[in-house]
Design an enzyme around this catalytic site. Structure first.
Site, PDB file in Angstrom:
ATOM      1  N   GLU A   1      83.036  18.749  41.745  1.00  0.00           N
ATOM      2  CA  GLU A   1      84.449  18.443  41.952  1.00  0.00           C
ATOM      3  C   GLU A   1      84.672  17.333  42.965  1.00  0.00           C
ATOM      4  O   GLU A   1      85.615  16.550  42.844  1.00  0.00           O
ATOM      5  CB  GLU A   1      85.189  19.712  42.387  1.00  0.00           C
ATOM      6  CG  GLU A   1      85.195  20.833  41.345  1.00  0.00           C
ATOM      7  CD  GLU A   1      83.904  21.641  41.305  1.00  0.00           C
ATOM      8  OE1 GLU A   1      83.044  21.461  42.196  1.00  0.00           O
ATOM      9  OE2 GLU A   1      83.741  22.465  40.379  1.00  0.00           O
TER      10      GLU A   1
ATOM     11  N   ARG B   1      98.959  26.232  31.044  1.00  0.00           N
ATOM     12  CA  ARG B   1      97.837  25.300  30.827  1.00  0.00           C
ATOM     13  C   ARG B   1      97.915  24.622  29.463  1.00  0.00           C
ATOM     14  O   ARG B   1      97.417  23.519  29.281  1.00  0.00           O
ATOM     15  CB  ARG B   1      96.495  25.999  31.019  1.00  0.00           C
ATOM     16  CG  ARG B   1      96.257  27.168  30.095  1.00  0.00           C
ATOM     17  CD  ARG B   1      94.930  27.841  30.439  1.00  0.00           C
ATOM     18  NE  ARG B   1      94.831  29.151  29.816  1.00  0.00           N
ATOM     19  CZ  ARG B   1      93.736  29.608  29.248  1.00  0.00           C
ATOM     20  NH1 ARG B   1      92.655  28.874  29.212  1.00  0.00           N
ATOM     21  NH2 ARG B   1      93.721  30.817  28.725  1.00  0.00           N
TER      22      ARG B   1
ATOM     23  N   SER C   1      88.896  25.899  29.215  1.00  0.00           N
ATOM     24  CA  SER C   1      89.875  26.727  29.939  1.00  0.00           C
ATOM     25  C   SER C   1      91.020  25.917  30.511  1.00  0.00           C
ATOM     26  O   SER C   1      92.131  26.416  30.576  1.00  0.00           O
ATOM     27  CB  SER C   1      89.277  27.541  31.088  1.00  0.00           C
ATOM     28  OG  SER C   1      87.923  27.539  31.125  1.00  0.00           O
TER      29      SER C   1
HETATM   30  C1  LIG Z   1      82.717  25.124  42.578  1.00  0.00           C
HETATM   31  C2  LIG Z   1      82.866  25.735  41.225  1.00  0.00           C
HETATM   32  N1  LIG Z   1      83.222  24.960  40.179  1.00  0.00           N
HETATM   33  C3  LIG Z   1      83.384  25.503  38.956  1.00  0.00           C
HETATM   34  C4  LIG Z   1      83.194  26.824  38.755  1.00  0.00           C
HETATM   35  C5  LIG Z   1      83.429  27.440  37.379  1.00  0.00           C
HETATM   36  N2  LIG Z   1      82.132  27.844  36.790  1.00  0.00           N
HETATM   37  C6  LIG Z   1      81.678  29.106  36.867  1.00  0.00           C
HETATM   38  S1  LIG Z   1      80.181  29.317  36.183  1.00  0.00           S
HETATM   39  C7  LIG Z   1      80.113  27.696  35.711  1.00  0.00           C
HETATM   40  C8  LIG Z   1      78.921  27.174  34.969  1.00  0.00           C
HETATM   41  C9  LIG Z   1      77.652  27.412  35.701  1.00  0.00           C
HETATM   42  O1  LIG Z   1      76.557  26.936  34.964  1.00  0.00           O
HETATM   43  P1  LIG Z   1      75.101  27.452  35.324  1.00  0.00           P
HETATM   44  O2  LIG Z   1      74.863  27.283  36.781  1.00  0.00           O
HETATM   45  O3  LIG Z   1      74.133  26.771  34.430  1.00  0.00           O
HETATM   46  O4  LIG Z   1      75.145  29.005  35.036  1.00  0.00           O
HETATM   47  P2  LIG Z   1      74.973  29.721  33.593  1.00  0.00           P
HETATM   48  O5  LIG Z   1      75.881  29.018  32.633  1.00  0.00           O
HETATM   49  O6  LIG Z   1      73.563  29.557  33.223  1.00  0.00           O
HETATM   50  O7  LIG Z   1      75.374  31.129  33.835  1.00  0.00           O
HETATM   51  C10 LIG Z   1      81.276  27.024  36.119  1.00  0.00           C
HETATM   52  C11 LIG Z   1      81.547  25.605  35.886  1.00  0.00           C
HETATM   53  C12 LIG Z   1      82.836  27.614  39.868  1.00  0.00           C
HETATM   54  N3  LIG Z   1      82.637  28.939  39.773  1.00  0.00           N
HETATM   55  N4  LIG Z   1      82.665  27.039  41.070  1.00  0.00           N
END
Ligand SMILES: Cc1ncc(C[n+]2csc(CCOP(=O)(O)OP(=O)(O)O)c2C)c(N)n1
Lengths: 290, 335
Positions: B61, B13, B40
């Protein structure tokens, strides 16, 4: 670091705010212990949602049998924000679904406590695999349709999403269908901590106003302080009342929370979205969480 | 021929993220879309350098992929990156119609690929996207083997025209290619000569194939090791030559055994020069939590499986396995 999990569990019944506060603290302590052992995983969201989970699993909100997790009369909970599973695992262990000692296996090879919930591992009380954001809420809608429209039971379905998760368009497809099908047995909890991985919600992609969106989508919308048990219980009571009355409207509870709640150096800091504490940080966290 | 030795280890990456900055300097039409995990997948490097050409799309996405198509159809060269689990399959239809059918110049970087993501578990360990993406008309699909190849491959895909996808990983992996090692889309590269068996690999499994070849050499078996980063377009000639010279093939990839590099090699050899093939990869199962190195062992993705598979493929060849004769000839035996 020497980490021990107590073997105290809590039965699921109506409780005072004081009792729920103590249970939530126990959940937060367990989260810190699990994560320091796992050396990876999400601290922020789980700490922020601990109060809601204490109420759901041990405050008499959801009907479940810890010894018979597949009991057909149970209410269902679907964690749409799969990365927040440490709080669900800790809540379920404290509610007696499985031995608390098992919390020490989080994220290890062959564990039932996968880094994101895996239904294939058979952990009692896990209804679905999740971790791809924006899917759990649709699964919950499907379950609520099955209960209300086909089986005609009085079961209720709860699902929790994050607020960053609301950026997934499919979340709103689920919301649309929950109202369309009149699912007053469906309760959508939005953990509104205003943090996601890259920063504040409005900077990454603005989803506000959330309350007006939920209303426009046909939800009975309740905004609460997600750390205040009177407000938490009041919102769940309202949902249950609406369901019993048969209003035909799903409920959305927008819980204003702080990421990392209860641990001073994590609180309201998005940098703690996806990291575990190191040993020294865990010790400090456990000192604060009493 | 270049001798390949271990120079260190670094995640692929990093190569992707650094290449975006190089591309940004060369071409002002390069724009980058973020999906909330810019640290990341290392698009944050581009964001810091070219804030005006970076757009945060949030956790969306499908939207990001289609926005990228719109930008591309307006003359920009958009890169969108997320975890491969969410930017290859969640948005599969958007890639197919809006990017490929339009022949839109959209570039996608799929990070945290394979089982080596580790403790996050099965939901994040994408093992199926190579199979999907290589079937799409117009698509270019790359799986670089190390940090430097990831950098070269990203630059190459930014400078070609058409939809393209690059797969990279989270954990550090061995680094052994150098500035002078050739990289070209559509070309595989022989890293080690040999005529006894061909080991064809991509991504993190290429170095494992090199290790397997070293072990085989101790038994007097000379394996040809082929690094095949260009899953599509596919280097038919290098594969068919290997099949003809060696008569036995092992494919190795951090992906399901179905439909990925192994599938591509099988299709090409079946048509041109059928030989026994053994497939090293994940065997039709989901991943799970664990330490990355531990998981590579548990799921059978190390040099040991490649080594054992090489012996098996050679044995099948030497025993004149029935499957590789004409039915007519076989019928004579059965009478
Ligand atoms: C479809 C998808 N895209 C990206 C991710 C990577 N990802 C995991 S948690 C997150 C952020 C989530 O934000 P939020 O819903 O506000 O949760 P918090 O940060 O408050 O735990 C991302 C982008 C994922 N798990 N699934």
């Amino acid at each position: 670091m020497n980490v021990e999990f107590s073997d105290i569990t809590f039965e699921n019944r109506r409780r005072t705010a004081q009792e729920l506060t103590e249970i939530a603290t126990e959940i937060r302590r367990d989260i810190m212990k699990m994560l320091v052992l796992a050396k990876s995983g999400h601290s922020g969201g789980p700490l922020g949602a601990s109060d809601i989970f204490a109420a759901l699993y041990m405050g008499g909100v959801m009907r479940h049998h810890k010894d018979n997790p597949h009991w057909s009369g149970r209410d269902r909970f679907v964690l749409s924000a799969g990365h927040m599973c440490p709080v669900q695992y800790a809540a379920m262990a404290n509610a007696g679904f499985f031995p608390k000692q098992e919390l020490s296996t989080l994220r290890q090879y062959n564990t039932r406590l996968q880094g994101h919930p895996g239904r294939d591992m058979g952990l009692p009380g896990i209804e679905t695999s999740s971790g791809s954001l924006g899917q759990g809420i649709s699964i919950a809608v499907g379950m609520a349709m099955s209960d209300k429209l086909l089986d005609k039971t009085d079961h209720r379905v709860f699902s929790l999403t994050g607020d960053g998760e609301l950026q997934e368009g499919s979340v709103w497809e689920a919301a649309m269908s929950a109202a369309h099908f009149g699912l007053d047995n469906f309760c959508w909890i939005i953990d509104n901590n205003d943090c996601q991985i890259d920063g504040r919600i409005r900077e990454v992609m603005n989803v506000y106003p959330i309350d007006k969106k939920c209303e426009a989508f046909g939800f009975e919308t309740i905004v609460i302080d997600g750390h205040n048990f009177e407000e938490i219980m009041g919102a769940f009571d309202k949902f249950i009342e609406n369901n019993q009355k048969g209003t035909g409207k799903p409920t959305a509870i927008i819980a204003k929370t702080y990421m990392g709640r209860g641990v001073s150096f994590m609180e309201d800091n998005f940098k703690w979205h996806g990291n575990p504490p190191n040993e020294q940080q865990a010790e400090q966290a456990l000192e604060e969480l009493v | 021929m270049e001798e390949y030795t271990l120079l260190g280890s670094k995640p692929t990456r990093h190569g992707f993220g650094e290449a975006l900055v190089v591309l940004g300097e060369r071409n002002e039409n390069i724009v980058v879309l973020g999906g909330d995990i810019t640290g990341s997948v290392m698009t944050s490097l581009f964001k810091d350098k070219f804030p005006d050409r970076f757009f945060s799309i949030g956790i969306a996405e499908q939207n990001a992929t289609t926005i990228a198509a719109g930008l591309a159809l307006s003359g920009k060269v958009p890169f969108f990156a997320s975890y491969g689990a969410f930017c290859a399959l969640r948005n599969a239809d958007q890639i197919r119609i809006s990017c490929c059918y339009n022949e839109a110049n959209v570039k996608i970087g799929g990070g945290h690929a394979g089982i080596s993501v580790g403790p996050d578990g099965a939901t994040h360990q994408v093992l199926e996207e190579v199979a999907y993406l290589r079937t799409l008309p117009h698509m270019t699909m790359l799986v670089p083997c190390d940090y430097l190849e990831a950098k070269k491959a990203t630059i190459a895909m930014g400078e070609m025209v058409g939809p393209a996808y690059i797969r990279f990983g989270r954990s550090p992996v061995p680094l052994y290619t150098t500035e002078t090692t050739p990289f070209e889309i559509g070309k595989a590269l022989v890293l080690r000569e040999g005529n006894d068996v061909a080991l064809i690999a991509c991504g993190a499994l290429v170095w494992e194939a090199m290790l397997a070849a070293q072990e085989l050499a101790k038994k007097g078996i000379q394996a040809r090791v082929i690094n095949n980063p260009s899953i599509k377009p596919f280097d038919v000639e290098t594969t068919v030559t290997a099949a003809r010279d060696c008569g036995a093939i092992v494919t190795a990839e951090e992906h399901q055994v179905h439909g990925g590099l192994g599938g591509a090699v099988a299709e090409v050899t079946a048509k041109n020069s059928p030989v026994p093939i053994e497939f090293v990869g994940v065997k039709d199962s989901f991943g799970g939590s664990g330490d990355p190195d531990e998981l590579m062992i548990k799921f059978g993705l190390t040099w040991k499986e490649i080594y054992a598979s090489a012996l098996k493929a050679m044995e099948r060849r030497d025993k004149g396995s029935v499957g590789f004769r004409r039915v007519k000839d076989v019928e004579q035996y059965i009478g």
